[in-house]
Design an enzyme around this catalytic site. Structure first.
Site: not given
Ligand code: DQA
Length: 144
Positions: A80, A98, A107, A10-11, A77, A87, A111, A102, A74, A18, A100, A23
């Site tokens: 978390h 995985e 943070r 998401p996002n 959110a 699963d 997170r 950031s 990635n 963003r 990230h 990021y």
């Molecule tokens: C993220 C870190 C997550 O906490 C956040 O919700 C994201 C981006 C990152 O790439 O740093 O959407 O996964």
């Protein structure tokens, strides 16, 4: 030639505009191209997917993992709190890394928790887009 799934949660479709201080400035398309080009040099192919919906990501993993050799994810959110994604990664039975952009450890306290990382062979955090290349190298070594 092996297929690597590159999955964003998401996002992350908003990358580029963003919170660039967290990021970076690269768009999702930039990151996907970067990973595709690096994978090609290693003789692999990348199947990229992004969704804002947990179930759509799980459907993609279930459908594509039988044809794939590894996963770079990635989860945004979902990292978390998504036991369903944990699963799905376990059920895929593929090496997953995985990533990230950031540094999730410096943070908000919530997170720091990743419920999905235990389903992965490695977690990379805080290296912006370079983290994806590191993830690819980890997978490539594992797949030799
Ligand atoms: C993220 C870190 C997550 O906490 C956040 O919700 C994201 C981006 C990152 O790439 O740093 O959407 O996964």
């Amino acid at each position: 030639m092996k297929t690597i799934l590159l999955i964003h949660g998401p996002n992350l479709n908003l990358l580029g505009s963003r919170e660039p201080e967290h990021y970076g400035a690269k768009t999702l398309r930039d990151i996907e191209s970067l990973v595709k080009d690096a994978a090609e040099k290693l003789g692999h192919t990348v199947s990229a997917f992004q969704s804002n919906h947990e179930g759509a990501i799980i459907d993609f993993i279930q459908k594509e993992s039988p044809k794939a050799a590894g996963i770079i994810i990635n989860p945004g959110a979902l990292t978390h709190y998504s036991y369903a994604l944990y699963d799905a990664l376990r059920d895929a039975a593929l090496p997953a890394v995985e990533v990230h952009l950031s540094d999730i450890n410096s943070r908000e306290p919530w997170r720091k928790v990743s419920v999905t990382a235990p389903a992965c062979i490695a977690q990379i955090s805080g290296k912006k887009e370079a983290g994806y290349i590191e993830a690819l190298e980890i997978l490539n070594k594992k797949l030799q």
